[in-house]
Design an enzyme around this catalytic site. Structure first.
Site, PDB file in Angstrom:
ATOM      1  N   LYS A  30     -77.193  14.359   5.254  1.00 23.69           N
ATOM      2  CA  LYS A  30     -75.862  13.741   5.224  1.00 23.69           C
ATOM      3  C   LYS A  30     -74.769  14.799   5.348  1.00 23.69           C
ATOM      4  O   LYS A  30     -73.850  14.673   6.154  1.00 23.69           O
ATOM      5  CB  LYS A  30     -75.655  12.957   3.905  1.00 23.69           C
ATOM      6  CG  LYS A  30     -76.679  11.861   3.665  1.00 23.69           C
ATOM      7  CD  LYS A  30     -76.407  11.087   2.393  1.00 23.69           C
ATOM      8  CE  LYS A  30     -76.545  11.873   1.104  1.00 23.69           C
ATOM      9  NZ  LYS A  30     -77.921  12.343   0.825  1.00 23.69           N
ATOM     10  N   ARG A 105     -72.627   4.953  -3.520  1.00 17.71           N
ATOM     11  CA  ARG A 105     -74.017   5.150  -3.937  1.00 17.71           C
ATOM     12  C   ARG A 105     -74.533   4.014  -4.794  1.00 17.71           C
ATOM     13  O   ARG A 105     -75.682   4.038  -5.197  1.00 17.71           O
ATOM     14  CB  ARG A 105     -74.071   6.428  -4.768  1.00 17.71           C
ATOM     15  CG  ARG A 105     -74.858   7.540  -4.104  1.00 17.71           C
ATOM     16  CD  ARG A 105     -74.679   8.747  -4.973  1.00 17.71           C
ATOM     17  NE  ARG A 105     -75.726   9.677  -4.828  1.00 17.71           N
ATOM     18  CZ  ARG A 105     -75.568  10.852  -4.190  1.00 17.71           C
ATOM     19  NH1 ARG A 105     -74.432  11.168  -3.630  1.00 17.71           N
ATOM     20  NH2 ARG A 105     -76.568  11.682  -4.121  1.00 17.71           N
ATOM     21  N   ARG A 144     -83.217  24.491   0.992  1.00 14.76           N
ATOM     22  CA  ARG A 144     -81.762  24.560   1.225  1.00 14.76           C
ATOM     23  C   ARG A 144     -81.113  25.703   0.445  1.00 14.76           C
ATOM     24  O   ARG A 144     -81.401  25.941  -0.719  1.00 14.76           O
ATOM     25  CB  ARG A 144     -81.099  23.251   0.793  1.00 14.76           C
ATOM     26  CG  ARG A 144     -79.566  23.362   0.851  1.00 14.76           C
ATOM     27  CD  ARG A 144     -78.865  22.075   0.623  1.00 14.76           C
ATOM     28  NE  ARG A 144     -79.429  21.272  -0.421  1.00 14.76           N
ATOM     29  CZ  ARG A 144     -79.214  19.969  -0.532  1.00 14.76           C
ATOM     30  NH1 ARG A 144     -78.445  19.355   0.326  1.00 14.76           N
ATOM     31  NH2 ARG A 144     -79.766  19.297  -1.514  1.00 14.76           N
ATOM     32  N   ARG A 177     -78.775  25.187  -5.156  1.00 15.64           N
ATOM     33  CA  ARG A 177     -78.161  24.258  -6.107  1.00 15.64           C
ATOM     34  C   ARG A 177     -79.095  24.054  -7.287  1.00 15.64           C
ATOM     35  O   ARG A 177     -80.304  23.955  -7.099  1.00 15.64           O
ATOM     36  CB  ARG A 177     -77.929  22.911  -5.412  1.00 15.64           C
ATOM     37  CG  ARG A 177     -76.558  22.786  -4.814  1.00 15.64           C
ATOM     38  CD  ARG A 177     -76.409  21.587  -3.937  1.00 15.64           C
ATOM     39  NE  ARG A 177     -76.940  20.340  -4.450  1.00 15.64           N
ATOM     40  CZ  ARG A 177     -76.882  19.192  -3.779  1.00 15.64           C
ATOM     41  NH1 ARG A 177     -76.316  19.149  -2.591  1.00 15.64           N
ATOM     42  NH2 ARG A 177     -77.380  18.086  -4.278  1.00 15.64           N
ATOM     43  N   ARG A 188     -84.046  12.454  -8.696  1.00 19.52           N
ATOM     44  CA  ARG A 188     -83.011  12.162  -7.684  1.00 19.52           C
ATOM     45  C   ARG A 188     -83.500  11.084  -6.723  1.00 19.52           C
ATOM     46  O   ARG A 188     -82.759  10.177  -6.348  1.00 19.52           O
ATOM     47  CB  ARG A 188     -82.639  13.440  -6.911  1.00 19.52           C
ATOM     48  CG  ARG A 188     -81.752  14.369  -7.732  1.00 19.52           C
ATOM     49  CD  ARG A 188     -81.605  15.723  -7.077  1.00 19.52           C
ATOM     50  NE  ARG A 188     -80.866  15.693  -5.845  1.00 19.52           N
ATOM     51  CZ  ARG A 188     -80.845  16.711  -4.969  1.00 19.52           C
ATOM     52  NH1 ARG A 188     -81.519  17.822  -5.235  1.00 19.52           N
ATOM     53  NH2 ARG A 188     -80.139  16.623  -3.869  1.00 19.52           N
TER      54      ARG A 188
HETATM   55  P1  AP5 Z   1     -78.165  18.339   3.753  1.00 18.64           P
HETATM   56  O1  AP5 Z   1     -77.339  18.055   4.958  1.00 18.64           O
HETATM   57  O2  AP5 Z   1     -77.613  19.259   2.718  1.00 18.64           O
HETATM   58  O3  AP5 Z   1     -78.694  16.970   3.095  1.00 18.64           O
HETATM   59  P2  AP5 Z   1     -77.943  15.878   2.223  1.00 18.64           P
HETATM   60  O4  AP5 Z   1     -78.421  14.546   2.665  1.00 18.64           O
HETATM   61  O5  AP5 Z   1     -76.483  16.114   2.211  1.00 18.64           O
HETATM   62  O6  AP5 Z   1     -78.625  16.198   0.817  1.00 18.64           O
HETATM   63  P3  AP5 Z   1     -78.038  16.303  -0.656  1.00 18.64           P
HETATM   64  O7  AP5 Z   1     -79.178  16.826  -1.460  1.00 18.64           O
HETATM   65  O8  AP5 Z   1     -76.750  17.067  -0.691  1.00 18.64           O
HETATM   66  O9  AP5 Z   1     -77.788  14.839  -1.010  1.00 18.64           O
HETATM   67  P4  AP5 Z   1     -77.625  14.265  -2.395  1.00 18.64           P
HETATM   68  O10 AP5 Z   1     -77.185  12.905  -2.041  1.00 18.64           O
HETATM   69  O11 AP5 Z   1     -78.799  14.342  -3.287  1.00 18.64           O
HETATM   70  O12 AP5 Z   1     -76.574  15.249  -3.114  1.00 18.64           O
HETATM   71  P5  AP5 Z   1     -75.030  15.109  -3.464  1.00 18.64           P
HETATM   72  O13 AP5 Z   1     -74.436  16.443  -3.389  1.00 18.64           O
HETATM   73  O14 AP5 Z   1     -74.406  14.010  -2.693  1.00 18.64           O
HETATM   74  O15 AP5 Z   1     -79.580  18.899   4.289  1.00 18.64           O
HETATM   75  C1  AP5 Z   1     -80.617  19.270   3.395  1.00 18.64           C
HETATM   76  C2  AP5 Z   1     -81.370  20.473   3.989  1.00 18.64           C
HETATM   77  O16 AP5 Z   1     -82.041  20.060   5.185  1.00 18.64           O
HETATM   78  C3  AP5 Z   1     -80.469  21.653   4.406  1.00 18.64           C
HETATM   79  O17 AP5 Z   1     -81.127  22.840   4.130  1.00 18.64           O
HETATM   80  C4  AP5 Z   1     -80.275  21.467   5.930  1.00 18.64           C
HETATM   81  O18 AP5 Z   1     -80.080  22.704   6.592  1.00 18.64           O
HETATM   82  C5  AP5 Z   1     -81.599  20.820   6.314  1.00 18.64           C
HETATM   83  N1  AP5 Z   1     -81.454  19.865   7.429  1.00 18.64           N
HETATM   84  C6  AP5 Z   1     -80.493  18.902   7.560  1.00 18.64           C
HETATM   85  N2  AP5 Z   1     -80.707  18.180   8.682  1.00 18.64           N
HETATM   86  C7  AP5 Z   1     -81.830  18.703   9.271  1.00 18.64           C
HETATM   87  C8  AP5 Z   1     -82.560  18.374  10.447  1.00 18.64           C
HETATM   88  N3  AP5 Z   1     -82.187  17.347  11.246  1.00 18.64           N
HETATM   89  N4  AP5 Z   1     -83.667  19.101  10.742  1.00 18.64           N
HETATM   90  C9  AP5 Z   1     -84.058  20.131   9.932  1.00 18.64           C
HETATM   91  N5  AP5 Z   1     -83.405  20.489   8.785  1.00 18.64           N
HETATM   92  C10 AP5 Z   1     -82.297  19.777   8.467  1.00 18.64           C
HETATM   93  O19 AP5 Z   1     -75.090  14.621  -4.982  1.00 18.64           O
HETATM   94  C11 AP5 Z   1     -75.505  15.465  -6.015  1.00 18.64           C
HETATM   95  C12 AP5 Z   1     -75.360  14.745  -7.347  1.00 18.64           C
HETATM   96  O20 AP5 Z   1     -73.969  14.435  -7.583  1.00 18.64           O
HETATM   97  C13 AP5 Z   1     -76.080  13.412  -7.470  1.00 18.64           C
HETATM   98  O21 AP5 Z   1     -77.434  13.565  -7.845  1.00 18.64           O
HETATM   99  C14 AP5 Z   1     -75.248  12.711  -8.533  1.00 18.64           C
HETATM  100  O22 AP5 Z   1     -75.555  13.180  -9.822  1.00 18.64           O
HETATM  101  C15 AP5 Z   1     -73.824  13.162  -8.208  1.00 18.64           C
HETATM  102  N6  AP5 Z   1     -73.114  12.247  -7.277  1.00 18.64           N
HETATM  103  C16 AP5 Z   1     -72.652  12.559  -6.033  1.00 18.64           C
HETATM  104  N7  AP5 Z   1     -72.044  11.506  -5.483  1.00 18.64           N
HETATM  105  C17 AP5 Z   1     -72.122  10.497  -6.377  1.00 18.64           C
HETATM  106  C18 AP5 Z   1     -71.683   9.148  -6.359  1.00 18.64           C
HETATM  107  N8  AP5 Z   1     -71.060   8.623  -5.307  1.00 18.64           N
HETATM  108  N9  AP5 Z   1     -71.921   8.396  -7.458  1.00 18.64           N
HETATM  109  C19 AP5 Z   1     -72.553   8.898  -8.551  1.00 18.64           C
HETATM  110  N10 AP5 Z   1     -73.003  10.177  -8.620  1.00 18.64           N
HETATM  111  C20 AP5 Z   1     -72.790  10.978  -7.532  1.00 18.64           C
END
Ligand code: AP5
Length: 236
Positions: A30, A105, A144, A177, A188
Site C-alpha cells: 500500500k 480500516r 522491509r 519498524r 497484525r
Molecule cells: P509496503 O508498501 O510498505 O506495504 P504496506 O501495505 O504499506 O504495509 P504496512 O505493513 O505498512 O501496512 P500496515 O497496514 O500493516 O501498516 P500501517 O503503517 O498502515 O511494502 C512492504 C514491503 O514489501 C516493502 O519492503 C516493499 O519494498 C516491498 N514491496 C512492496 N510492493 C512490492 C512488490 N510489488 N514486489 C516486491 N516487493 C514489494 O499501520 C501500522 C499500525 O498503525 C497498525 O497495525 C495499527 O496499529 C495502526 N493503524 C494505522 N492505521 C490505522 C487505522 N486506520 N485505524 C486503526 N489503527 C491504525
C-alpha cells in the site's frame, strides 16, 4: 514522514480530484504504491500508520495512547484515528484529492469517511484492493527497511539499497519498524482479517472496488492501478 505537503499552485496536467483508498493486508504494498500515485498527481499521501508513528516519535498524548496498541499489532481505536484524519483532509493541500494508505480500516471508519467526503463535495472514492497471499506477506514485512529521514521504503530481498543500511536518496539510516518483527505479524494479520477485510465486501457493494494482483512486481502493480483509475474516470 507522515504526509507529503504539496504546493497548491504547482498542478500536474491531469488532476486526481478524488480520494483514492489503498486497501490490503500488512505488507501488500500500500505504502509503496500510494506514494507513487500521490507524487504523480501532486497530492498528499496520507498514511495513518505514518501519522501515528510520528505522534509516537514526538511523544504526543495521541502517540502515548497509540504506542502500546501498535506494538501489539492491534488497531488504534476509531475515535483517535477519525479525529486525526478529519483534521488532515481539511487542510488546503487536499483540495485536489489525496491518497489514503491504511485508512479506512474498519466499517465505522469507512462510513465516517463516506460522510466526510460528501460534506466536502468530493466525488466517490476509488478503492484499490491489493491482493497478495500470506507466504509473500511475511517475506515483504520481515525484509522491509525504512529510511529514518525521508521514509523511503526498501526490501532486503526485493529492493535492497545500494549501500547496506543507507538510503539511496539521502543517505539516511535504514531501520526496521518495531511491529515488523516476525512475532507481531500474526496479530497484525488477525486484525486485518477480522476488522479490515469486511471492507472488501463493503466497497464491492458500493461498486467502488478494483481488485489488483499485488504479487506482481512494483511496476506491474502500478500499471494495474493506472488502468483501474482510467476505468473509474470513465464511469464517474
Ligand atoms: P509496503 O508498501 O510498505 O506495504 P504496506 O501495505 O504499506 O504495509 P504496512 O505493513 O505498512 O501496512 P500496515 O497496514 O500493516 O501498516 P500501517 O503503517 O498502515 O511494502 C512492504 C514491503 O514489501 C516493502 O519492503 C516493499 O519494498 C516491498 N514491496 C512492496 N510492493 C512490492 C512488490 N510489488 N514486489 C516486491 N516487493 C514489494 O499501520 C501500522 C499500525 O498503525 C497498525 O497495525 C495499527 O496499529 C495502526 N493503524 C494505522 N492505521 C490505522 C487505522 N486506520 N485505524 C486503526 N489503527 C491504525
Amino acid at each position: 514522514m507522515a504526509t507529503s505537503p504539496v504546493v497548491p499552485e504547482k498542478r500536474p496536467p491531469e488532476e486526481l480530484n478524488r480520494a483514492v483508498i489503498f486497501l490490503g493486508p500488512p505488507g501488500a504494498g500500500k505504502g509503496t504504491q500510494a506514494k507513487q500515485l500521490a507524487a504523480k498527481f501532486l497530492v498528499p499521501h496520507l498514511s495513518t500508520g505514518d501519522m501515528l508513528r510520528e505522534n509516537v516519535a514526538q511523544g504526543t498524548p495521541l502517540g502515548a495512547k497509540a504506542k502500546p496498541i501498535m506494538e501489539r499489532g492491534e488497531l488504534v481505536p476509531d475515535s483517535l484515528v477519525l479525529k486525526m484524519v478529519r483534521e488532515r483532509i481539511e487542510r488546503p493541500d487536499c483540495w485536489h484529492g489525496f491518497v489514503f494508505d491504511g485508512f479506512p480500516r474498519t466499517v465505522a471508519q469507512a462510513q465516517y469517511l463516506g460522510e466526510l467526503l460528501k460534506q466536502h463535495g468530493f466525488r466517490r472514492p476509488l478503492v484499490i484492493h491489493l491482493m497478495v497471499d500470506t507466504a509473500l506477506i511475511l517475506r515483504r514485512i520481515t525484509g522491509r527497511r525504512m529510511c529514518k529521514v525521508g521514509g523511503e521504503i526498501y526490501n532486503l530481498y526485493d529492493r535492497p539499497p545500494k549501500v547496506e543500511g543507507r538510503c539511496d536518496n539521502d543517505g539516511g539510516e535504514l531501520v526496521q519498524r518495531p511491529d515488523d518483527r516476525e512475532e507481531i505479524v500474526a496479530p497484525r494479520l488477525h486484525a486485518y482479517e477480522k476488522q479490515t477485510e469486511p471492507l472488501v465486501a463493503y466497497y464491492k457493494r458500493l461498486g467502488l472496488l478494483h481488485d489488483v494482483d499485488a504479487s506482481k512486481s512494483v511496476d506491474e502493480v502500478k500499471q494495474q492501478i493506472d488502468r483501474a483509475l482510467q476505468q473509474a474516470r470513465a464511469k464517474h
